[in-house]
Scaffold this active site. Structure first.
Site, mmCIF file in Angstrom:
data_model
loop_
_atom_site.group_PDB
_atom_site.id
_atom_site.type_symbol
_atom_site.label_atom_id
_atom_site.label_comp_id
_atom_site.label_asym_id
_atom_site.label_seq_id
_atom_site.Cartn_x
_atom_site.Cartn_y
_atom_site.Cartn_z
ATOM 1 N N GLU A 95 -62.506 12.819 16.810
ATOM 2 C CA GLU A 95 -62.443 13.880 17.847
ATOM 3 C C GLU A 95 -63.066 15.260 17.385
ATOM 4 O OE1 GLU A 95 -61.514 13.672 20.947
ATOM 5 O OE2 GLU A 95 -61.279 11.445 20.727
ATOM 6 N N SER A 112 0.902 -4.191 36.936
ATOM 7 C CA SER A 112 1.876 -4.456 35.930
ATOM 8 C C SER A 112 1.296 -3.974 34.703
ATOM 9 C CB SER A 112 2.154 -6.082 35.658
ATOM 10 O OG SER A 112 2.801 -6.787 36.874
#
Length: 717
Positions: free
Chosen positions: A202, A479
């Site tokens: 680049e 319960s």
């Protein structure tokens, strides 16, 4: 006379010529003078404009680059897996943990993030990681196993280690519409091969130009002119960074001017390394739904599910290739195009001596090997992320919550979470009946020693981010409330042999309404011990006991156990008319599983700033609320529940495993509950329907099955 006239005429003509010459000279002088005036005034105006623009751009650059360039998302981590000789951990469990951490299996360790298996040994090249108490560098270790336990841990010098830990799993990054998902990678952690390859492709003159490259611009102009279209750009990486940070993508001379000017200023003010760091953390590399993938750190995770420093040669080449055109070279949409570009990058790498010929041949022959694109979105479970947000709001100061780049360390156990998700998803399918398609489940797994949340599941669709049943589904607990009643009695001095009536009773309230409790079996035993009443979950003896010890005392103890809701003193309370969420039930049982000590359940262990400073640490405060003797008696009785009582099916479902627990069933079989615990974990499970209609399941035929599946996976994993 004629001579005089001729002379007069001559002088007259001569004066006219002089006047014309003067006029011409005056016009030329005025023109040149005006032109000069225009030039120097224009120059002054241009200089003034450049100065003003320079000041404006300079301040803009400083605001962006001198402070926090990005608002970084908080990174949420699971618990680090502690390895120590004698620890109960199978070799398969360690391998599964390494796979979750995306460690790569190899024959011989070469770099961090790798592991190798050899008979009863697992060699690991652990990654470096900044733990909350101290940073630790990468290290190679070998873990030896025997009988599903760690026998020894040795380093490369064959020295025994007392303990070590793996780097924790990244669970999530907390980003939003205003905070982009981003992984910041400091320059020193970016592989040099990546940087060299990027500059090769680049901007080869990056370390030599001053932000712009006239030669590159001319070269691009010539190439584009010859091609008749734009095939090459002349922008440097610095110009690309200027565009990405400050400008739009519009193609105009004004934008190019700003780009060049800002690039020159940035090059003057900052080092080349700082500019490269900013560029590599800002560059756009993919689109993930509505969110962009910016920066090589997040892109490495998105494409390969691993950190940038662990990328192989071909992966580095592909990532650099994608920078040229993330859409055009999208490896998932255009794999052939991306492969061709990657191979070009590899060829240039070997031609410029960045890699060897052998590396090139190996890399160019490899497939793209991309990770699942959904991995970035589906990493975490929405259930515990919801709990995390609630803890952040209620326990963490606002100033800490709003900080950028936080590192949040949690107690989530990735293996426990995976096992819980499988247990709920598969378990609900197993217990639902043919005419059902709307059965749901939830599970909370907590730690007995530290009161930490290890796993949280809010439904059979474990990735659904809607209603959180684990936190918000308040349902009658049946319960499950009974152990609070019996603990109240035991803590008050009752013993397990105390006799309770199991005979028909009728209770009246203040308005004269009658309540006639019955046992689930519809039978009475006459008289039973306190222990038998709990083991077989008998309703009538429990009501009798509750009336003896006092409803107000039971309510007071429920508050001590962590129930924050207001509780009405109705006799039906002792049979489970109280409504709680699975998370609240887990909290209620925590003092029972911690020998009578109360400590609030928590998910967050600590929070660090992005610089590593500790900003928040969980409080270790705890206080004793019940006698250890009373809790021990209760725990022993709850163990008998799983061997001879309502949960006795665990004897054949989970042979060889030992638990304590309690089933819970509500009226019309609407809700199925089970809470069970082994030596180190408490598992709270609920099964039911969102519309509160009958699930057709008792605690033992529904929720217990999910618990059983979880414990099987835990044992086998």
């Amino acid at each position: 006379m004629s001579k005089i006239n001729a002379l007069f005429t001559f002088f007259s003509k001569n004066k006219k010529k002089k006047r014309k010459t003067k006029k011409k000279a005056s016009f030329k002088q005025r023109f040149l003078s005006g032109l000069w005036s225009l030039f120097w005034k224009g120059s002054l105006a241009f200089i003034a404009f450049m100065l003003i623009a320079g000041i404006y751009f300079d301040r803009k650059i400083e605001r962006k680059l001198d402070g926090p360039t990005w608002t970084l998302p908080a990174q949420v981590y699971a618990r680090p897996l502690l390895l120590a000789p004698g620890k109960e951990l199978s070799q398969q469990s360690l391998i599964k943990e390494l796979q979750l951490l995306n460690y790569r299996p190899v024959r011989s360790l070469q770099a961090s993030g790798q592991y190798a298996v050899n008979n009863q040994q697992v060699s690991i090249y652990r990654r470096a990681f900044d733990f909350p108490n101290q940073p630790e560098s990468a290290v190679r270790i070998t873990v030896h196993f025997s009988d599903n336990k760690i026998a020894a841990i040795k380093n490369t010098q064959a020295q025994s280690l007392a303990s070590t830990r793996l780097d924790p799993l990244l669970l999530e990054r907390l980003h939003s519409d205003t905070i982009e998902d981003r992984v910041f990678v400091p320059f020193e952690r970016i592989p040099s091969l990546f940087i060299d390859t990027l500059l090769l492709m680049e901007d080869r003159d990056f370390y030599h130009h001053q932000g712009i490259s006239p030669f590159a611009i001319v070269r691009a102009f010539i190439v584009n002119f010859q091609a008749g279209r734009t095939v090459q750009g002349g922008s440097t990486l610095t110009q690309q960074l200027a565009k990405n940070l400050f400008l739009t993508q519009d193609r105009s001379l004004w934008r190019k001017f700003q780009e060049a000017y800002i690039a020159v200023l940035m090059d003057y003010k900052y080092s080349k390394d700082a500019i490269l760091e900013a560029y590599l953390n800002e560059v756009y590399l993919a689109q993930n739904g509505n969110a962009g993938i910016y920066g090589i750190g997040l892109a490495s995770d998105f494409y390969f599910a691993r950190p940038i420093n662990e990328l192989r040669v071909e992966q580095i080449a592909l990532l650099v290739a994608i920078i040229k055109g993330p859409s055009y070279y999208n490896p998932r949409r255009n794999p052939e195009r991306a492969s061709a570009r990657r191979d070009l990058v590899l060829r240039l790498m070997v031609e410029n001596n960045l890699i060897s010929t052998a590396d090139y041949k190996y890399a160019v022959a490899d497939q793209l090997n991309l990770s699942d694109r959904r991995a970035l979105d589906n990493r975490a479970n929405p259930a515990f992320i919801s709990l995390l947000h609630r803890e952040l709001q209620t326990k963490v100061p606002s100033g800490v919550r709003k900080s950028s780049g936080l590192h949040i360390f949690t107690s989530i156990d990735p293996l426990a979470q995976r096992n819980a998700e499988l247990a709920v998803h598969n378990g609900v399918e197993r217990v639902e009946k043919k005419d059902q398609d709307d059965l749901q489940g939830a599970m909370v797994v907590s730690d007995r020693r530290y009161a930490e949340v290890r796993a949280l599941v809010s439904g059979r669709d474990v990735k659904f981010s809607g209603f959180n049943r684990a936190l918000d589904a308040n349902r009658p607990i049946g319960s499950l409330v009974k152990p609070a009643v019996y603990l109240t009695a035991l803590d008050a001095g009752y013993d397990l042999d105390y006799r309770l009536d199991d005979k028909e009773i009728i209770l009246k309230n203040a308005t004269g309404q009658r309540w006639k409790p019955k046992n689930y079996s519809r039978k009475f035993r006459g008289e039973v011990s306190l222990e038998e009443a709990l083991v077989y979950s008998l309703n009538v003896p429990t009501v009798n006991l509750g009336m003896q010890v006092g409803l107000s005392n039971i309510i007071n103890n429920l508050h001590k156990m962590g129930v924050k809701e207001k509780i009405k003193a109705y006799p039906s309370l002792v049979l489970g008319s109280l409504s709680l969420s699975p998370f609240q039930v887990a909290q209620m049982y925590q003092p029972i599983t911690m020998q009578g000590v109360y400590k609030p359940l928590s998910l967050i262990r600590s929070i660090l700033s992005k610089e590593g400073e500790v900003l928040y640490r969980r409080s270790n405060k705890a206080h004793k609320v019940f006698s250890q003797q009373a809790v021990a008696q209760l725990t022993n009785t709850l163990h008998k529940v799983t061997t001879q009582g309502t949960a006795r099916s665990l004897r054949w479902r989970n042979q060889g495993q030992h638990f304590s627990g309690k089933t819970g069933t509500t009226n019309n079989l609407n809700d199925s509950w089970f809470l069970g615990f082994d030596a180190d974990e408490v598992v709270t499970t609920w099964v039911g329907k969102d519309n509160n209609k009958s699930a057709g399941l008792t605690g033992s035929s529904g929720a217990l099955v999910l618990f059983s599946d979880y414990m099987k996976q835990k044992k086998g994993s």
